[in-house]
Each structure stands twice: as C-alpha cells, then as structure tokens.
Write a protein that holds these residues in place. Sequence first.
Motif, short mmCIF file in Angstrom:
data_model
loop_
_atom_site.label_atom_id
_atom_site.label_comp_id
_atom_site.label_asym_id
_atom_site.label_seq_id
_atom_site.Cartn_x
_atom_site.Cartn_y
_atom_site.Cartn_z
N THR A 29 0.89 -1.13 0.04
CA THR A 29 0.22 -0.13 0.05
C THR A 29 1.07 0.81 -0.03
N GLU A 30 0.32 2.53 -0.94
CA GLU A 30 0.59 3.09 -0.38
C GLU A 30 0.09 4.46 0.51
N HIS A 80 5.89 -7.64 2.91
CA HIS A 80 6.92 -6.57 3.08
C HIS A 80 7.50 -6.09 4.36
N ALA A 81 7.58 -6.45 5.48
CA ALA A 81 7.41 -5.04 6.29
C ALA A 81 5.68 -4.73 6.68
N ALA A 82 4.60 -5.84 7.20
CA ALA A 82 3.66 -5.94 6.62
C ALA A 82 2.86 -5.24 7.72
N ARG A 83 3.56 -4.58 8.99
CA ARG A 83 2.60 -4.14 10.10
C ARG A 83 1.84 -3.01 9.91
N ILE A 100 -1.14 -15.00 6.92
CA ILE A 100 0.10 -13.13 6.54
C ILE A 100 1.07 -14.52 6.17
N PHE A 101 2.19 -13.71 5.22
CA PHE A 101 3.38 -13.92 4.96
C PHE A 101 4.15 -12.83 4.70
N ASP A 102 5.02 -12.87 5.93
CA ASP A 102 5.83 -11.55 5.90
C ASP A 102 7.48 -11.92 5.59
N LEU A 186 0.82 -11.20 14.09
CA LEU A 186 0.50 -9.92 13.24
C LEU A 186 -1.56 -10.02 12.06
N SER A 187 -1.87 -11.17 13.02
CA SER A 187 -2.90 -10.86 12.50
C SER A 187 -4.30 -10.80 14.31
N ARG A 188 -3.71 -10.59 15.03
CA ARG A 188 -4.63 -10.16 16.02
C ARG A 188 -5.10 -9.02 16.17
#
Length: 382
Positions: A29-30, A80-83, A100-102, A186-188
């Motif tokens: 995303t941007e 990449h760097a999902a947060r 999720i895969f980061d 990451l999914s919590r």
Amino acid sequence: MTVLFVDQPAQLDELCAQLAGSQWLAVDTEFLREKTYYPQLCLIQVANESVIACVDPLALSNLDPLLDLFYHPDTTLVFHAARQDLELLYMLRGELPQKIFDTQLAATMLGYGDQTGYASMVKTLLDVDLDKAHSRTDWKQRPLSDAQLEYAADDVRYLRDIYLIMLESLTKQARLTWLEEDFSALSRSETYQSDPAFIWRKIRGAGKLKGIQLAVLEKLAIWREQQAIQRNRPRRWIIKDEIMLDLARFMPTSMEKLSRIRGYEARDIERDGTEILQQIAKAIETPEAEWPIMKKPVPLTNQQEALIDALMALLRKYSDECSVTPSAIASRKDIERLVRGEDDLPLQQGWRNEVVGHYLTDFLNGKLKLMADHQHILIEQG
C-alpha cells in the motif's frame, strides 16, 4: 507485464475475477500520515502469478470486492514489513486477514539480516536495482504518471518472486513452522490497538518524573490521545512531548502560568488551555494510592553485564551456525531478562529453545564452557 490501473467499479470487478482463487496475493500500500492521526490510504498494489494492478481507493467508494479476496480464508497475503499495511486493513474492516506471510520476518530465518529493506532484498535475491526516483511521491495527487505507477507496481512485482524463493527455502529447511507464531501475531487485533491508559509510558523523559507528576502526565497523555483521534491529527500537533513533560513537571494552575511553559504557543493555549488546566486539576486530586508508577529495574552489576556479553556471544555463534539472524531468536533485552532470572521467555520455547535457548540455559547452569582459538568461539561440555 502491463500494470493495470483500477479506478472504476467495473475495472475492480474485472480485476477481482482475475485474482479469484489465487492461493496467494502479493500486496503493498501507499499512504500518507504526516498530517493525520490515521493513515490515509492512497493506493493498493496487488499481484498474483499473472496480474499486477494498482487500485485507486481515492476514486473507488467501495473496496469490498478486493477486500473479500484479501480476507478469503484460503488466500495467503504476502507483504514485506506487513505491520503498517495490516493496520490499514484493520482500519478498513475492523478485523485482520488470518493467513499472512511477511518476507521481512522470513528473511531473519534465512540469515539475511534484521529489518531488511525491500530494495536490499530485491537486490540480494533477484539482482535487481530498484528505481528510487519516486520514493517521496505525494500519493494523494492525481493523476499518477506511468512512471509513478511502475514504481508502485515494483513493490509487488518482485515481491512475488521473493515469496516463492523464500517459501521453497523455508520448506526445504523445515523452518516454515518457525514463523507461524510471528505471522499469527500479525493477525491479532491487539497488535494494532494501544491502551490510552498506558500511553504515557511511551513519552521520552517520563522516567525523570515521579509521584504526582506522573499522575499529571498520565491524564494529559490520555486527553491528548483522545483529541488526536477526534481531530484526526498527529499527537505532536495537539501537544509536543517536551511540552507535556513541562506541564507535568510544573503543574500550572492558571492561563498565566500556562503561558510560561516554554514552547507552548499562545494560539494552542487559547484553543486547549482550559481543558489542559482541567486535566491537571483532576490529576492533582487523584489519591496517592492511584498515582502511576514508573518501575525502574535494579541496575545490573558488572558481573551480570559480563555474563550478558558472554550469552550474546553464544547467541551469535549458534545463530550463525544455523544461518538465522540473532535478533529473530532474542534481543539483548531478552538475554538481560534471562540473567535476571525470568522464566517462560520466548527464547526458552519452541524452535528458539531448540536452536539456541537450551545452550544458553546450559551455560548459565555451568554445563558449558566458553573458550576461543584466536578465530572462533569453542564450546566444551562442563
């Protein structure tokens, strides 16, 4: 491969038909956040094996067809760097995708280093130098040029290849399960929620305050957070941290005293001064038993510091031997907690314990001896 620019509902429906049934989707995303509390989503990049698209959320009032794909239980979203990307999805739907895969986290399991940037990863794995010409683009501006769209598309174009390379390596080395807990975190939803009652702890310099001063800082921090959310403005635009600290330190009780706080502008005092004084007054009335406490750990002794250094050396040795980035296993803070006698640390559980943790415990218990041969650390059973 042609990059699709999607800014019409019919185009979105067509794209989603092309993406439907994908086992995985590369996503980026941007967004802009410099002037707002909440990030403003400006562009969504998505790709599978055969499609690359940039979706314009500023032009589309309904993103549900795309989000339905993102949240499909059988689809893995690759980031990449999902947060920050996931924070945006959480803001849109109030929940998070579960698969999720980061690649930034995966990089640590393959020895590529900690917090590895996307451009560095593309260079390392694909020998491609990414164009950085549009790294400071204002993604709210329209129209976007072809060059800007290509730049944005690169964030998922190569992410697909990186994902497949990493997936194969992790599978061959039987390390894919090592990442399950990190990906699950990451999914919590709690990962993206902050408790206003404790946000004062994040203010740099809070440790220099004590007693009633901390009670004032706590009240002001909660008020500031609420105002930032209501106004959708960055916290620092409401009150800067350094001004918050001075307000807590001096506890002014009048507008005249507020004006003496260094750096607190007259226009801000006029806007918020009355409420600031009310928050300070509430804090002053707080019973001492309810004052927040800033717990400070007992300083480590020189011997404990030396022990931590030795454990860090062991951590690096065993991490290097299995080609895992040390920080993926434990930080120096984790090692410090171990030396202080804390139990049930992540280091002592699962694959981390199997790879390194049990060696550190054995060393602490005198079962291993640390030596050197000028070039390498050597380990001998005690």
